[in-house]
Design an enzyme around this catalytic site. Structure first.
Site, PDB file in Angstrom:
ATOM      1  CE  LYS A 283       2.237   1.676   2.349  1.00 37.12           C
ATOM      2  NZ  LYS A 283       1.994   2.754   1.384  1.00 37.12           N
ATOM      3  NE  ARG A 357       5.994   2.856  -8.447  1.00 38.70           N
ATOM      4  CZ  ARG A 357       5.532   4.101  -8.415  1.00 38.70           C
ATOM      5  NH1 ARG A 357       6.125   5.035  -9.139  1.00 38.70           N
ATOM      6  NH2 ARG A 357       4.493   4.413  -7.682  1.00 38.70           N
TER       7      ARG A 357
HETATM    8  N1  BES Z   1       0.557  -0.393  -1.862  1.00 34.56           N
HETATM    9  C1  BES Z   1       0.738   1.006  -2.027  1.00 34.56           C
HETATM   10  C2  BES Z   1      -0.424   1.691  -2.739  1.00 34.56           C
HETATM   11  C3  BES Z   1      -1.741   1.753  -2.016  1.00 34.56           C
HETATM   12  C4  BES Z   1      -2.137   2.915  -1.401  1.00 34.56           C
HETATM   13  C5  BES Z   1      -2.609   0.690  -2.028  1.00 34.56           C
HETATM   14  C6  BES Z   1      -3.364   2.996  -0.775  1.00 34.56           C
HETATM   15  C7  BES Z   1      -3.844   0.765  -1.405  1.00 34.56           C
HETATM   16  C8  BES Z   1      -4.227   1.931  -0.790  1.00 34.56           C
HETATM   17  C9  BES Z   1       2.005   1.282  -2.835  1.00 34.56           C
HETATM   18  O1  BES Z   1       3.023   0.361  -2.679  1.00 34.56           O
HETATM   19  C10 BES Z   1       2.521   2.602  -2.386  1.00 34.56           C
HETATM   20  O2  BES Z   1       2.966   2.696  -1.285  1.00 34.56           O
HETATM   21  N2  BES Z   1       2.429   3.604  -3.259  1.00 34.56           N
HETATM   22  C11 BES Z   1       2.859   4.917  -2.959  1.00 34.56           C
HETATM   23  C12 BES Z   1       3.915   5.297  -3.950  1.00 34.56           C
HETATM   24  C13 BES Z   1       4.604   6.592  -3.638  1.00 34.56           C
HETATM   25  C14 BES Z   1       5.611   6.380  -2.535  1.00 34.56           C
HETATM   26  C15 BES Z   1       5.293   7.078  -4.875  1.00 34.56           C
HETATM   27  C16 BES Z   1       1.658   5.860  -3.089  1.00 34.56           C
HETATM   28  O3  BES Z   1       0.932   5.741  -4.066  1.00 34.56           O
HETATM   29  O4  BES Z   1       1.446   6.643  -2.181  1.00 34.56           O
HETATM   30 MN    MN Z   2       4.282   0.847  -1.044  1.00 37.45          MN
END
Ligand code: BES
Ligand code: MN
Ligand code: ZN
Length: 503
Positions: A283, A357
């Protein structure tokens, strides 16, 4: 925090601070306020006459008892805080929660460690419901996370340590509501504390130890799988996410037996990702610290299991929390890797940041094998749900309409509201993989829905619903009973849903 119902009329209840609700358009002569106005020598009448107090949601007036002097010994409140709560016909339990939260905030400002809340003048709400809501709002508002920060020496903050609820009604129902509300708030505050701890402290083994400590205190059955046990079970999806970490993953299982011996359990599953750096698909740095909250779902499930046990709910309930970190390293899972799952389906990991997931897949399969009556998971799963719904609604998806309605209603009653998104077959093909049974992301479009489609592949034939809490589990502290940071949501929603199944 001590919360109790005291069967005393508000005007003769001796307290440092008494908060009273005022609905829009009421006068000082209405029955709920008349006796108090008398005791205050007409101060409420004067507050209304001044025009400062109209009962609007932002209206507040602080009044002083006639004998408010230092040595005054007479009965009755020393201070009365009138809190406008808006239109009478719109008063609901959330209004009461917020009002009690405002009472606690006022006590903190005044440096008063006790507050009393009048349950009169709250319209047609039931006795138990309004006492529970007031207890929740007050006890949630009083919580703060200060384990890691020194107190301000010049201006030490005031902690409100006790709350008395007063007012007319059936005292058994009011007392029961006060007790239940205190239990629910304590559980949600426990979840908030776990959420607030940073990733270096709140590791998967820490979450497991906290679950074990709580279960020990409650006589609740707890099992914790380490990585060796998960490998033996075939939980390779959790293990794949955890591979890049020094910290070992854990799977926490809490079992509560409040129903008949072979009654099918209700299952609560919570994502317990203690820090999500994204893995190899790392990230951006900005805001990454908030990914310590990626275990919010797991914290809520642990909190909910505590409350369910304390309330003695008449149902069998199992809480499952898969917990790991998601870090980049030389041992981490890589984009393109194909992994095994407990269900036997193979997954092509296109993006290692779609890790929630993966750990949920194995946990849901494990839960589905218990033949649950219904299974609900909660997870900070997608950024997409924040785009779709912002910070005011939990994304709700699932495979059983009745279950979805139960959750929508429990959300209304708890103020942890859900909004349904479609889980139509058409979305599923976004997860088709050329190499494996499915891939772990479905592209930019409808990402919260395709994430839920992924989970749906792992619930077998169980009735199941998913709560995407990425936009709602923590935030800037918009409500009187919240502070900036962890909210503990959806602890109360989960408990209310389980309780609703036994009514
Ligand atoms: N933990 C994150 C989701 C998240 C985003 C939680 C913002 C709280 C605030 C999750 O593991 C993630 O990184 N999701 C990604 C998935 C993507 C790579 C398909 C997302 O939703 O951006
Ligand atoms: Mn994630
Ligand atoms: Zn995550």
């Amino acid at each position: 925090m001590q919360v109790r119902y005291v069967d005393t009329p508000p005007q003769s209840h001796t307290t440092k601070l008494l908060a009273c609700a005022v609905t829009q358009g009421s006068t000082a002569s209405i029955v709920e306020l008349a006796a108090l106005d008398d005791a205050l020598g007409g101060a409420i009448t004067r507050a209304f006459a001044s025009g400062d107090m109209k009962g609007r949601k932002s209206d507040e007036a602080l009044l002083y008892g006639a004998d408010a002097g230092a040595d005054a010994g007479g009965a009755g409140p020393r201070r009365v805080l009138l809190l406008g709560i808006g239109k009478a016909e719109e008063v609901d339990v959330e209004t009461v929660r917020r009002m009690a939260g405002r009472a606690v905030r006022a006590a903190e400002r005044l440096g008063v460690d006790h507050v009393s809340v009048s349950l009169d003048g709250l319209g047609k709400l039931g006795d138990e419901a309004r006492a529970q809501a007031a207890a929740e709002g007050a006890a949630l508002a009083a919580w703060r996370f200060r384990e890691l920060k020194k107190a301000d020496e010049e201006e030490p903050a005031t902690d409100v340590g006790s709350v008395d609820l007063v007012g007319a009604g059936d005292s058994d129902a009011l007392s029961a509501g006060a007790v239940a509300g205190a239990i629910l708030a304590r559980a949600e505050n426990f979840a908030r504390t776990l959420q607030s701890r940073p990733g270096n402290l709140a590791t998967p083994s820490h979450l497991a130890a906290e679950a074990e400590r709580m279960a020990g205190a409650m006589a609740l059955e707890v099992t914790v799988f380490d990585e060796a046990r998960m490998a033996a079970e075939g939980m390779h999806a959790i293990l794949a996410v955890s591979r890049g970490s020094e910290e070992e993953a854990r799977l926490i299982v809490l079992r509560y037996q409040g129903g008949k011996k072979d009654e099918a359990p209700l299952i609560l599953v919570g994502k317990g990702l203690t820090f999500d750096a994204g893995g190899i698909s790392i990230k951006p740095a900005a805001g990454m610290e908030s990914m310590k909250f990626d275990m919010s779902g797991g914290a809520a499930v642990i909190g909910a299991m505590q409350a369910i046990t304390e309330l003695g709910v008449k149902a069998n309930v199992v809480g499952i929390v898969p917990s790991s970190e998601n870090l980049p390293s030389g041992t981490a899972v890589k984009p393109g890797d194909v992994i095994q799952t407990l269900a036997g389906k193979t997954v092509e990991v296109i993006n290692t940041d779609a890790e929630g997931r993966l750990i949920l897949a194995d946990a849901l399969t494990y839960g589905a094998r218990m033949q649950p009556a219904a299974m609900v998971d909660c997870a900070t799963l997608t950024g997409g749900v924040v785009v779709a719904l912002g910070h005011h609604a939990i994304g709700l998806l699932g495979n059983d309409e009745e279950l979805l309605v139960e959750l929508l209603e429990a959300g209304e009653r708890t103020g942890q509201r859900c909004w349904q998104l479609p889980l139509w077959d058409e979305y599923r093909k976004q997860l088709d993989s050329t190499t494996a049974d499915l891939q772990n992301i479905g592209g930019r479009e409808a990402s919260s829905i395709t994430a839920a489609c992924f989970l749906a592949e792992f619930v077998g034939d169980a009735r199941w619903a998913h709560l995407d809490i990425a936009g709602t589990a923590y935030g800037d502290g918009g409500l009187p009973y919240q502070r900036k940071g962890a909210y503990g949501l959806p602890t109360r929603l989960l408990v209310e849903w389980v309780r609703s199944r036994t009514r």
